[in-house]
Write an enzyme that holds these catalytic residues in place. Sequence first.
Site, PDB file in Angstrom:
ATOM      1  N   GLY A 121       0.833  -1.150   0.078  1.00 27.68           N
ATOM      2  CA  GLY A 121       0.353   0.229   0.168  1.00 27.68           C
ATOM      3  C   GLY A 121       0.507   0.999   0.070  1.00 27.68           C
ATOM      4  O   GLY A 121       0.517   2.095  -0.137  1.00 27.68           O
ATOM      5  N   GLU A 179      -5.781  -3.943  -5.048  1.00 27.82           N
ATOM      6  CA  GLU A 179      -4.839  -5.125  -4.709  1.00 27.82           C
ATOM      7  C   GLU A 179      -5.519  -6.464  -3.712  1.00 27.82           C
ATOM      8  O   GLU A 179      -5.286  -7.628  -4.319  1.00 27.82           O
ATOM      9  CB  GLU A 179      -3.600  -4.696  -4.071  1.00 27.82           C
ATOM     10  CG  GLU A 179      -2.984  -3.376  -5.214  1.00 27.82           C
ATOM     11  CD  GLU A 179      -1.658  -3.581  -4.742  1.00 27.82           C
ATOM     12  OE1 GLU A 179      -0.665  -2.569  -5.472  1.00 27.82           O
ATOM     13  OE2 GLU A 179      -1.297  -3.337  -3.521  1.00 27.82           O
TER      14      GLU A 179
HETATM   15  O1  R5P Z   1       0.328   0.605  -3.159  1.00 28.75           O
HETATM   16  C1  R5P Z   1       1.279  -0.005  -3.789  1.00 28.75           C
HETATM   17  C2  R5P Z   1       1.591  -1.697  -3.997  1.00 28.75           C
HETATM   18  O2  R5P Z   1       0.761  -2.181  -2.796  1.00 28.75           O
HETATM   19  C3  R5P Z   1       2.609  -1.546  -4.463  1.00 28.75           C
HETATM   20  O3  R5P Z   1       2.922  -2.903  -4.670  1.00 28.75           O
HETATM   21  C4  R5P Z   1       3.506  -1.274  -2.993  1.00 28.75           C
HETATM   22  O4  R5P Z   1       3.702  -0.334  -2.499  1.00 28.75           O
HETATM   23  C5  R5P Z   1       5.181  -2.128  -3.594  1.00 28.75           C
HETATM   24  O5  R5P Z   1       5.390  -0.532  -4.951  1.00 28.75           O
HETATM   25  P1  R5P Z   1       7.062  -0.922  -5.578  1.00 28.75           P
HETATM   26  O6  R5P Z   1       7.295  -1.594  -6.195  1.00 28.75           O
HETATM   27  O7  R5P Z   1       6.487   0.291  -6.415  1.00 28.75           O
HETATM   28  O8  R5P Z   1       8.133  -0.560  -4.525  1.00 28.75           O
END
Ligand code: R5P
Length: 232
Positions: A102, A110
């Site tokens: 998140g 999600e």
């Molecule tokens: O709300 C966003 C999601 O849960 C993403 O999967 C999480 O924040 C990971 O994001 P990133 O791949 O940009 O690190």
Amino acid sequence: MTTPAAPLSQDELKTLVGQAALKYVVAGEIVGVGTGSTVNKFIDALATIKDQIPGAVSSSVASTERLKALGIKVFDANEVSRLAVYIDGADEIDGKGYMVKGGGAALTREKIVAALADRFVCIADESKRVGVLGDFPLPVEVIPMAAAQIARRFESMGAGITAQIRMKDGAPLVTDNGQQILDVRGLKIAEPLAFESEVNQWPGVVTVGVFAHQKAAVCLLGTSQGVQTLEY
Ligand SMILES: O=C[C@H](O)[C@H](O)[C@H](O)COP(=O)(O)O
């Protein structure tokens, strides 16, 4: 004497795992697609095999826009009864496949898309692997009128715990669902299943960013030694 190769950057590790996730995409089946910078790499890779799938169910406005821009059809979640696989990133993942998610404010959609899927494949660089969840501020999507009440409930859980409304451009961030995000710092989530169940019951909580009841079945972890496949 040969010069040792430079270690891969975090961005390169995200590209590696995004590409590695293609082998979990089932030809002929709609794929569930998460949100974030790691998933963006997966979406770019998915575009190279888009003729093999009918399309995707997306977990955010941002991912929908990227999928469509690359010519991948996006189905509404109500149009599908099941997905073979859901592919998404994480902010933290522990040794059992439990996650905090998140950081990009997409946690509610999600969880909805993940709930349609037989298998959750997490793609992450090694910085996301933790022993105990909680170092990353825990995102909780809330109904705005309950935000202060929910923040107090978290802060009463222990000394050093703080909960703050996530801001953007000087105002509370508004999610794709028209709600707000509380970021909770100072937690140590030793029992993710019980914690998720408990917080889910609080009035005004839309979604808590602990993904324990819908944990990862597989994590493709990008490391300096390459992609490690962890199964839970
Ligand atoms: O709300 C966003 C999601 O849960 C993403 O999967 C999480 O924040 C990971 O994001 P990133 O791949 O940009 O690190």
